[in-house]
Design a protein around this motif. Sequence first.
Motif, PDB file in Angstrom:
ATOM      1  N   GLY A  28      -4.433   9.103   4.307  1.00  0.00           N
ATOM      2  CA  GLY A  28      -5.197   8.327   3.719  1.00  0.00           C
ATOM      3  C   GLY A  28      -4.645   8.149   2.237  1.00  0.00           C
ATOM      4  O   GLY A  28      -4.342   7.282   1.769  1.00  0.00           O
ATOM      5  N   GLN A  29      -4.214   9.267   1.598  1.00  0.00           N
ATOM      6  CA  GLN A  29      -3.370   9.230   0.286  1.00  0.00           C
ATOM      7  C   GLN A  29      -2.415   8.379   0.422  1.00  0.00           C
ATOM      8  O   GLN A  29      -1.960   7.375  -0.444  1.00  0.00           O
ATOM      9  N   ASP A  30      -1.380   8.502   1.485  1.00  0.00           N
ATOM     10  CA  ASP A  30      -0.169   7.728   1.571  1.00  0.00           C
ATOM     11  C   ASP A  30      -0.310   6.082   2.166  1.00  0.00           C
ATOM     12  O   ASP A  30       0.330   5.370   1.666  1.00  0.00           O
ATOM     13  N   ALA A  31      -1.366   6.198   2.795  1.00  0.00           N
ATOM     14  CA  ALA A  31      -1.821   4.538   3.144  1.00  0.00           C
ATOM     15  C   ALA A  31      -2.146   3.862   1.760  1.00  0.00           C
ATOM     16  O   ALA A  31      -1.879   2.916   1.727  1.00  0.00           O
ATOM     17  N   VAL A  32      -3.190   4.450   1.202  1.00  0.00           N
ATOM     18  CA  VAL A  32      -3.486   3.803  -0.319  1.00  0.00           C
ATOM     19  C   VAL A  32      -2.300   3.500  -1.096  1.00  0.00           C
ATOM     20  O   VAL A  32      -2.280   2.484  -1.789  1.00  0.00           O
ATOM     21  N   ALA A  33      -1.439   4.484  -1.402  1.00  0.00           N
ATOM     22  CA  ALA A  33      -0.527   4.535  -2.295  1.00  0.00           C
ATOM     23  C   ALA A  33       0.570   3.576  -1.551  1.00  0.00           C
ATOM     24  O   ALA A  33       1.093   2.736  -2.481  1.00  0.00           O
ATOM     25  N   GLY A  34       0.987   3.511  -0.695  1.00  0.00           N
ATOM     26  CA  GLY A  34       1.945   2.710   0.276  1.00  0.00           C
ATOM     27  C   GLY A  34       1.566   1.280  -0.233  1.00  0.00           C
ATOM     28  O   GLY A  34       2.418   0.353  -0.331  1.00  0.00           O
ATOM     29  N   LEU A  44      -8.995   3.325   7.243  1.00  0.00           N
ATOM     30  CA  LEU A  44      -7.698   2.609   6.954  1.00  0.00           C
ATOM     31  C   LEU A  44      -7.325   1.696   7.686  1.00  0.00           C
ATOM     32  O   LEU A  44      -6.730   0.781   7.165  1.00  0.00           O
ATOM     33  N   ILE A  45      -7.880   1.309   9.016  1.00  0.00           N
ATOM     34  CA  ILE A  45      -7.183   0.295   9.905  1.00  0.00           C
ATOM     35  C   ILE A  45      -7.644  -1.221   9.372  1.00  0.00           C
ATOM     36  O   ILE A  45      -6.611  -1.931   9.226  1.00  0.00           O
ATOM     37  N   VAL A  46      -8.856  -1.380   9.205  1.00  0.00           N
ATOM     38  CA  VAL A  46      -9.172  -2.557   8.477  1.00  0.00           C
ATOM     39  C   VAL A  46      -8.657  -2.961   7.534  1.00  0.00           C
ATOM     40  O   VAL A  46      -7.746  -4.287   7.313  1.00  0.00           O
ATOM     41  N   PRO A  47      -8.714  -2.327   6.145  1.00  0.00           N
ATOM     42  CA  PRO A  47      -8.315  -2.689   5.065  1.00  0.00           C
ATOM     43  C   PRO A  47      -6.482  -3.134   5.134  1.00  0.00           C
ATOM     44  O   PRO A  47      -5.788  -3.951   4.541  1.00  0.00           O
ATOM     45  N   LEU A  48      -5.983  -2.060   5.839  1.00  0.00           N
ATOM     46  CA  LEU A  48      -4.543  -2.198   6.105  1.00  0.00           C
ATOM     47  C   LEU A  48      -4.088  -3.307   6.875  1.00  0.00           C
ATOM     48  O   LEU A  48      -3.301  -4.177   6.569  1.00  0.00           O
ATOM     49  N   ALA A  49      -4.770  -3.659   7.948  1.00  0.00           N
ATOM     50  CA  ALA A  49      -4.793  -4.886   8.809  1.00  0.00           C
ATOM     51  C   ALA A  49      -4.846  -6.115   8.094  1.00  0.00           C
ATOM     52  O   ALA A  49      -4.193  -7.287   8.070  1.00  0.00           O
ATOM     53  N   GLU A  50      -5.996  -6.177   7.008  1.00  0.00           N
ATOM     54  CA  GLU A  50      -6.185  -7.307   6.193  1.00  0.00           C
ATOM     55  C   GLU A  50      -5.120  -7.668   5.016  1.00  0.00           C
ATOM     56  O   GLU A  50      -4.518  -8.595   5.021  1.00  0.00           O
ATOM     57  N   ARG A  51      -4.500  -6.518   4.924  1.00  0.00           N
ATOM     58  CA  ARG A  51      -3.302  -6.435   3.754  1.00  0.00           C
ATOM     59  C   ARG A  51      -1.989  -7.034   4.581  1.00  0.00           C
ATOM     60  O   ARG A  51      -1.328  -7.986   4.104  1.00  0.00           O
ATOM     61  N   LEU A  52      -1.889  -6.498   5.799  1.00  0.00           N
ATOM     62  CA  LEU A  52      -0.771  -7.055   6.649  1.00  0.00           C
ATOM     63  C   LEU A  52      -0.919  -8.407   7.158  1.00  0.00           C
ATOM     64  O   LEU A  52       0.038  -9.140   6.969  1.00  0.00           O
ATOM     65  N   LEU A  53      -1.983  -8.680   7.573  1.00  0.00           N
ATOM     66  CA  LEU A  53      -2.296 -10.259   7.617  1.00  0.00           C
ATOM     67  C   LEU A  53      -2.212 -11.283   6.636  1.00  0.00           C
ATOM     68  O   LEU A  53      -1.400 -12.426   6.870  1.00  0.00           O
ATOM     69  N   THR A  54      -2.703 -10.891   5.452  1.00  0.00           N
ATOM     70  CA  THR A  54      -2.387 -11.585   4.321  1.00  0.00           C
ATOM     71  C   THR A  54      -0.806 -12.029   4.080  1.00  0.00           C
ATOM     72  O   THR A  54      -0.509 -13.098   3.756  1.00  0.00           O
ATOM     73  N   VAL A  55      -0.240 -10.793   4.238  1.00  0.00           N
ATOM     74  CA  VAL A  55       1.340 -11.035   4.014  1.00  0.00           C
ATOM     75  C   VAL A  55       2.056 -11.899   4.774  1.00  0.00           C
ATOM     76  O   VAL A  55       2.827 -12.788   4.970  1.00  0.00           O
ATOM     77  N   ALA A  56       1.351 -11.834   6.183  1.00  0.00           N
ATOM     78  CA  ALA A  56       1.969 -12.303   7.062  1.00  0.00           C
ATOM     79  C   ALA A  56       1.648 -14.152   7.061  1.00  0.00           C
ATOM     80  O   ALA A  56       2.576 -14.780   7.145  1.00  0.00           O
ATOM     81  N   LEU A  57       0.351 -14.359   6.669  1.00  0.00           N
ATOM     82  CA  LEU A  57       0.004 -15.653   6.398  1.00  0.00           C
ATOM     83  C   LEU A  57       0.725 -16.300   5.328  1.00  0.00           C
ATOM     84  O   LEU A  57       1.200 -17.525   5.214  1.00  0.00           O
TER      85      LEU A  57
END
Length: 348
Positions: free
Chosen positions: A81-87, A304-317
């Motif tokens: 969790g710490q790594d995902a948030v920081a990354g 972690l899954i949905v927030p990271l997916a939203e971040r990745l989806l935003t970058v993709a779009l």
Amino acid sequence: MATATTRSRTVVFAPTIRDLLARDEKVFRIDPAKVGVSDSRLMAEIVAARPVLSTERSVYKPAAGAEIPHDSATRTIRALGQDAVAGSRKPPPPARGMAGAWPYAGTSYLRRWLFSGDPLPVSLLSKRGVTRSDTLSRLVDRAATRWPGSADQDGRTALAGLIRDADDPLDRRQAVAMYRRATATLCDGVAALTGNALWLMGPERDRPEQRADLTAILWETLRLLPPAWMLYRNGGAAYTALHPEIRPEDDVALFPLLMHRHPDYWSDPLEFRPERWDGVTDPEKAPAFMPFGFDGARCWAKHLIVPLAERLLTVALDSRLTVRGPQQEAQVPLRSLLSVRFEAQVGA
């Protein structure tokens, strides 16, 4: 229920999944030693009947010939969790890394984003080219186990720190295994969910209304194409009183994919309709919805899954990631994670 027309695109499942989707019963025998379940009430009762076994968990199953201690599992969850948030707070890598075959391109991109600061022996643990070879995996495991590291190494993740700080050889071997499993579970799951959402959104994804609520899009993707499409429970006496079809020797397969698509639970179940989540404050409490498992057996990385997916989806779009092929009909092969396969390009 075998295929779902999602606006201008269609998904086609592997024959085994198509056979499951074609069944009318919510409790059915798959083979002489296995029962399938998609009934919402019964699924909840089965999960609640006993605690999940370590062998039934992909991440916390035994490693290096020993059980994973509870405190070690807890440390792994906190470190991830710490790594995902920081990354995710760091600037994303160049968008060209998203081009190629999905979901693998998404997985590689996310690994670079979150874990690129780890030393080479550790970063190799989760490389797809390494994990696909038993020989290479053993060599990299040995190198990571012997990696001394340093307490002040810049950029190192908390997960890598657990390897360096392990007190004895068994703890270190288990920390290596946990690093590989935790990073794979997170990155593979997020990439699969993001790729599924990109496919379901279709060519209309650049319209303002399509991007108005990416969270709702991801919840609807989890309903229609949940990456974790099956939960497996080893047989035992705990389940026999719950349904006459289940015998003590039967293993039980729970199918959120079938439940999420059943007309008894959902209106227009095969339609991709993110608006169905408008005003839903806690999607996980929606009836007949099990994207991460039931209480007591939920995915440890669900927060972690949905927030990271939203971040990745935003970058993709934002990077104008588009599907290069196929254009209309994509295959979803039989894998542990349910994911649409397609080729993508950036800035097309």
